[in-house]
Scaffold this motif. Structure first.
Motif, PDB file in Angstrom:
ATOM      1  N   ASP A 177       0.733  -1.160   0.053  1.00 15.64           N
ATOM      2  CA  ASP A 177       0.260   0.126   0.094  1.00 15.64           C
ATOM      3  C   ASP A 177       0.923   1.350   0.015  1.00 15.64           C
ATOM      4  O   ASP A 177       0.465   2.312  -0.644  1.00 15.64           O
ATOM      5  N   TYR A 178       1.891   1.117   0.753  1.00 20.06           N
ATOM      6  CA  TYR A 178       2.998   2.422   0.693  1.00 20.06           C
ATOM      7  C   TYR A 178       4.196   1.763   0.600  1.00 20.06           C
ATOM      8  O   TYR A 178       4.746   0.792   1.346  1.00 20.06           O
ATOM      9  N   SER A 179       5.080   2.590  -0.132  1.00 20.57           N
ATOM     10  CA  SER A 179       6.576   2.213  -0.357  1.00 20.57           C
ATOM     11  C   SER A 179       7.254   3.541  -0.525  1.00 20.57           C
ATOM     12  O   SER A 179       6.604   4.363  -1.023  1.00 20.57           O
ATOM     13  N   PRO A 180       8.420   3.590  -0.239  1.00 16.96           N
ATOM     14  CA  PRO A 180       9.139   4.711  -0.590  1.00 16.96           C
ATOM     15  C   PRO A 180       9.466   5.031  -1.829  1.00 16.96           C
ATOM     16  O   PRO A 180       9.785   6.285  -2.215  1.00 16.96           O
ATOM     17  N   PHE A 181       9.569   4.183  -3.043  1.00 21.35           N
ATOM     18  CA  PHE A 181       9.624   4.315  -4.144  1.00 21.35           C
ATOM     19  C   PHE A 181       8.652   3.751  -4.911  1.00 21.35           C
ATOM     20  O   PHE A 181       8.408   2.573  -4.735  1.00 21.35           O
ATOM     21  N   ASN A 182       8.554   4.322  -6.260  1.00 22.51           N
ATOM     22  CA  ASN A 182       7.313   3.819  -7.297  1.00 22.51           C
ATOM     23  C   ASN A 182       7.621   2.321  -7.434  1.00 22.51           C
ATOM     24  O   ASN A 182       6.863   1.617  -7.658  1.00 22.51           O
ATOM     25  N   MET A 183       8.970   2.208  -7.967  1.00 30.50           N
ATOM     26  CA  MET A 183       9.538   0.852  -8.393  1.00 30.50           C
ATOM     27  C   MET A 183       9.480  -0.230  -7.552  1.00 30.50           C
ATOM     28  O   MET A 183       9.354  -1.322  -7.968  1.00 30.50           O
ATOM     29  N   CYS A 184       9.068   0.087  -6.255  1.00 31.53           N
ATOM     30  CA  CYS A 184       9.173  -1.046  -5.212  1.00 31.53           C
ATOM     31  C   CYS A 184       8.191  -2.111  -5.447  1.00 31.53           C
ATOM     32  O   CYS A 184       7.940  -3.184  -5.479  1.00 31.53           O
TER      33      CYS A 184
END
Length: 191
Positions: free
Chosen positions: A80-87
């Motif tokens: 749902d949440y990650s520091p980078f879009n590519m995660c």
């Protein structure tokens, strides 16, 4: 016994890991884990912009569907949440867990099958608590199955922790056939 009182301090980071086990109607089990990280302060993120205090830095989920032998039938990962879009691209590699069995040494096998560079550190970190949650979830069903067998094998839980050491009073009471203490066979030794 709790921790001693801490020194004066300021909370900066909070991580929660929440694990749950479910028996499904089809006879399988779902083992789920979620990891959430939050900060107590706002900061700027290149991909997300302003991340406000309390907004998750990470919120990752893992669901393993397993059978009674702890074979992984399905593996799903969410972010749902990650520091980078590519995660988000790291979720798919968790499908490689399918066909594996949760057993002694399985994390070494995971390392061979899923390289850390292909995976998400946080999803990978969830594999340890997922495995112990799987055992806790299936414990009653495993005990019931073992009790129906004419010859019971040594429970795998023995020697996995301090209280379940083969020479402990707990093993002496719960699984006397597998007790290895010095007083093995002593009559009336009362624990």
């Amino acid at each position: 016994m709790s921790l001693p009182e801490p020194a004066a301090r300021e909370k900066l980071h909070h991580r929660t890991i929440d694990c749950r086990g479910f028996r499904r109607e089809d006879g399988l089990w779902d083992i789920e884990a979620e990891l959430t990280d939050t900060k107590t302060y706002a900061y700027r993120n290149r991909d997300r912009g302003e991340v406000v205090a309390g907004e998750p830095v990470h919120r990752m989920q893992l669901r393993l569907t397993i059978d009674l032998d702890m074979n992984i039938i399905e593996a799903h990962a969410g972010m749902d949440y990650s520091p980078f879009n590519m995660c988000q691209g790291a979720r798919a590699v968790m499908k490689r867990l399918e066909g594996m069995q949760i057993k002694a040494g399985w994390l070494r096998e995971v390392s061979a099958r899923i390289g850390r560079r292909e995976s998400c550190t946080h999803l990978y970190e969830l594999l340890r608590p997922v495995s112990t949650t799987a055992y806790q979830t299936l414990h009653r069903a495993l005990e019931e199955r073992a009790s129906r067998r004419p010859q019971r094998g040594r429970p795998k839980i023995i020697d996995q922790c301090y209280s379940l050491a083969s020479d402990s009073p707990v093993v002496k009471l719960e699984w006397p056939d597998f007790y290895t203490g010095k007083d093995k066979g002593a009559e009336g030794s009362g624990v």
